[in-house]
Design a protein around this motif. Sequence first.
Motif, mmCIF file in Angstrom:
data_model
loop_
_atom_site.group_PDB
_atom_site.id
_atom_site.type_symbol
_atom_site.label_atom_id
_atom_site.label_comp_id
_atom_site.label_asym_id
_atom_site.label_seq_id
_atom_site.Cartn_x
_atom_site.Cartn_y
_atom_site.Cartn_z
ATOM 1 N N ASN A 1 0.834 -1.258 0.006
ATOM 2 C CA ASN A 1 0.050 0.018 -0.057
ATOM 3 C C ASN A 1 0.758 1.362 -0.020
ATOM 4 O O ASN A 1 0.698 2.286 -0.725
ATOM 5 C CB ASN A 1 -0.878 0.084 1.276
ATOM 6 N N GLY A 2 1.960 1.395 0.715
ATOM 7 C CA GLY A 2 2.736 2.323 0.792
ATOM 8 C C GLY A 2 3.413 2.629 -0.407
ATOM 9 O O GLY A 2 3.668 3.767 -1.131
ATOM 10 N N ALA A 3 3.985 1.659 -1.174
ATOM 11 C CA ALA A 3 4.404 1.831 -2.676
ATOM 12 C C ALA A 3 3.401 2.235 -3.491
ATOM 13 O O ALA A 3 3.981 3.055 -4.292
ATOM 14 C CB ALA A 3 4.984 0.275 -3.081
ATOM 15 N N ARG A 4 2.160 1.538 -3.528
ATOM 16 C CA ARG A 4 1.225 1.855 -4.644
ATOM 17 C C ARG A 4 0.941 3.590 -4.262
ATOM 18 O O ARG A 4 0.544 4.327 -5.093
ATOM 19 C CB ARG A 4 0.028 1.160 -4.429
ATOM 20 N N ASN A 5 0.661 3.809 -3.098
ATOM 21 C CA ASN A 5 0.520 5.285 -2.757
ATOM 22 C C ASN A 5 1.766 6.260 -3.273
ATOM 23 O O ASN A 5 1.371 7.501 -3.875
ATOM 24 C CB ASN A 5 0.338 5.697 -0.928
ATOM 25 N N LEU A 6 2.814 5.929 -3.104
ATOM 26 C CA LEU A 6 3.814 6.751 -3.586
ATOM 27 C C LEU A 6 3.907 6.728 -5.136
ATOM 28 O O LEU A 6 3.964 7.909 -5.699
ATOM 29 C CB LEU A 6 5.219 6.078 -3.124
ATOM 30 N N LEU A 7 3.474 5.601 -5.896
ATOM 31 C CA LEU A 7 3.165 5.729 -7.154
ATOM 32 C C LEU A 7 2.313 6.570 -7.621
ATOM 33 O O LEU A 7 2.264 7.309 -8.815
ATOM 34 C CB LEU A 7 2.977 4.195 -7.788
ATOM 35 N N SER A 8 1.031 6.591 -7.053
ATOM 36 C CA SER A 8 -0.092 7.280 -7.353
ATOM 37 C C SER A 8 0.199 8.794 -7.302
ATOM 38 O O SER A 8 -0.224 9.594 -7.906
ATOM 39 C CB SER A 8 -1.381 6.933 -6.268
ATOM 40 N N LEU A 9 1.009 9.047 -6.072
ATOM 41 C CA LEU A 9 1.252 10.490 -6.018
ATOM 42 C C LEU A 9 2.384 11.209 -7.105
ATOM 43 O O LEU A 9 2.120 12.017 -7.590
ATOM 44 C CB LEU A 9 2.220 10.745 -4.626
#
Length: 797
Positions: A724-732
């Motif tokens: 989730n942390g990785a995907r949140n960063l990629l979304s940002l």
Amino acid sequence: MSTENINQVRDQVLSERVKKEKEELLSAVPCIDTEYIEFMLDVYKENKTDPFIIRRAKLFNKLCSEKTLFIDNNPIIGTLTKYKYGSYPLFEEGCGWMKRTEEFALPRGKVKITPELRKYIDKGVEAWKDSTLFSMTRKLVSEIYDVDLRVFTRCGVWLEATPGSAAHGILPDYAKVLSKGLNGLLAEIEETEARLNTSELDGINKWYFCKAAKTTLNGMITLAGRYAALAREMAENEKDAVRKQELEEIADICQWVPANPARNFREAIQSFWFATLGVWMESPKGLNSPPTNFTKVLYPYYRKDKDEGRIVESEAIEMIQYYFLKINQLAYVLSPHAYRWNQSRLGMQLSVGGLTPDAEDATNELDWLVLEAQQQIRLPEPLVNLVYHDKLSEDFLLKCVDLIRTGIGQPAFHNSQVVIERHLLHHKMPLEEARTFIICGCVQSAIPGCTDNYWETRFNVAKMIELTMENGKDPLTGNQLGLQTGDVESFTSFDEFYQAFCKQLDYFIRLTHNVSRTAWSLQRNFPTPYGSSLVNDCIEKGIDISDGGARYSFGDGVCFAGVIDVANSLAAIKKLIFEDKKLTMRQLKEAIAADFEGYEEVLRLCLDAPKYGNDDDYADLIAKDIYNIGYDSHSKVDHLGRPVMPSAYSVTAHAAFGEFTGALPNGKKARKPLCDGSISAQSGTDKNGVTALVKSATRVIDTVKYGSSHLNMKFHPVALKGINGARNLLSLIKTYFDLGGYHVQFNCVSGETLRDAQLHPENYKDLVVRVAGFSAFFVTLEKDVQEEIIDRTELMM
């Protein structure tokens, strides 16, 4: 790569041999090699009547033919000097400072000048003292513009290491070197010579270039042959059968490349390194000959070997790591002032991802292996960059996040759509060619193998606030540097103040560009025939890269640093003095003169005033206006009439400039660092979260018009934890790029870890962090740069 192969690669660890090589390299004592100085003095003395390009070529050939060689335990062969970690000074760039210091700096350490070394240094200084690039530029600029470069440097307007440099930042066509060999380039030179008519304008100069290029390319072939002979000699005396076989293989490889086309991955990576090494031997300078398109150039050789069963992923990863170690052997000599803005950086950029000419995803298996190799070895160089586009797979992007989580600040992300538009606008190149760009310099883009690499002076925009408030006088030195734009205490509106500021800004932008352009014109006296021969279209034209031989111009113009400090300072003046009337101009000036000591309430008001980075038009639109003025005031051509773009980045100039800048209305204390990057927030003032920061960042600068922009973000490791942390960063990141952002890079290390590293550096020798457009070993950075990194806002998702 298949999921199974990805998992296998992830299970690997650094081999004992690579680990030992890394430990030996990082513990190697920095050294200055005097061989170059001896060779340089001899060649220039014995060939006084030769054109300078011929003397440069003869010096390069002499280095190749006579320098001391050694072969260590790295199977990729070739070193810059006779030391594990060493370099030699470029007297021709500027050497006055060498008489005034007893300690020379290399990017990863300093060298005490012994009496024996001092004798060589003094001979070099005596030979060059009146004819260096810096001394010629200083003299000419003084005569034409009535400006003393040294005074402006000491006042913190510019940086002494620029404008101009005796190196061009060569971007070789590595694919051509590997596919044709240097013999193939020599054949091209002969074709050019056959077309020359020396009676025509510049015909003689073209003939000299061809002669110099042949001299240097033959020199490089000689050097490789000498390494082959040394390897064979070592093999004859080697008792260990495995090592003996390896040395014999090394001899065969060096006998074949770089003279001839590479036939397999092992030969290709050795030839790639020889190309890099030669450029550094000619001009040991940062940003020179980076492995920009490493994965794209080497992939066909790797793919062929893998298909035919000669190599597996783990072997390729280890060879990539050996190449990374070779890069970290490179070094160059820095003056004390240059070290302040360039400490610990080589600038050896390597791009992964990207697009093919027909807009398909260009990612290949070597891109994956480079990420894994760096995740295991964790070196500051090369600087891995992701050329981002929407066709990248999520698995590959997650692999990039895995590398970011190590804390080394890699990869930095660059938006392909912005760069393609930029090159189409400025360089009018074909769309298919624009799609093949790579990252080079700090955060700039170029077409590999086709572009020169000139950059202009880094300019302290924050100084314009001081000069405006003091009617053109520098408050720290008392020198009258700028225009006399009036007594600010008599101004009755913010617009009056702002117009005075804009006059200072416009004057200095134009002056900075003209001084830089003058320096680069003089730089044509310092050709690099070896490096030029590796760049299209120098051989075809018969023109050195310093004279415009490359197909495209890098076009990195005046580089703005400190714009966010200025925007926040102007916002404070507008709000506190002219709108809310909480302060008078006299009170603010008194507080600034006292560095806010005894004026704590004024400091609080300045810090609480509107700040950039919070998705708030108040300060953001001021920053936008400054960048727009910067673009409009900036000339759109360089010294040869080619396209040039203003840039915005800092490296460590924000710390160096801060040292020469007093207290500012944004709350910055005297001699403390300016804001890092070009669109990073002032430390601790971006209070509305990461989305607000990226929205501000995309609002303030036109990333297509500007040649670069630079955003640093610092996350606590917890913020990127798990899928989730990785995907949140990629979304940002996607949000930022969809809004028009160009560049972003990340630190993912806690403040607690960095503080402990300051207290116990011996326990953190391998700790790599992101500084600005580069990564560095944290413990090698000077304390003010360390503190600035620690003070950056620690973000959470």
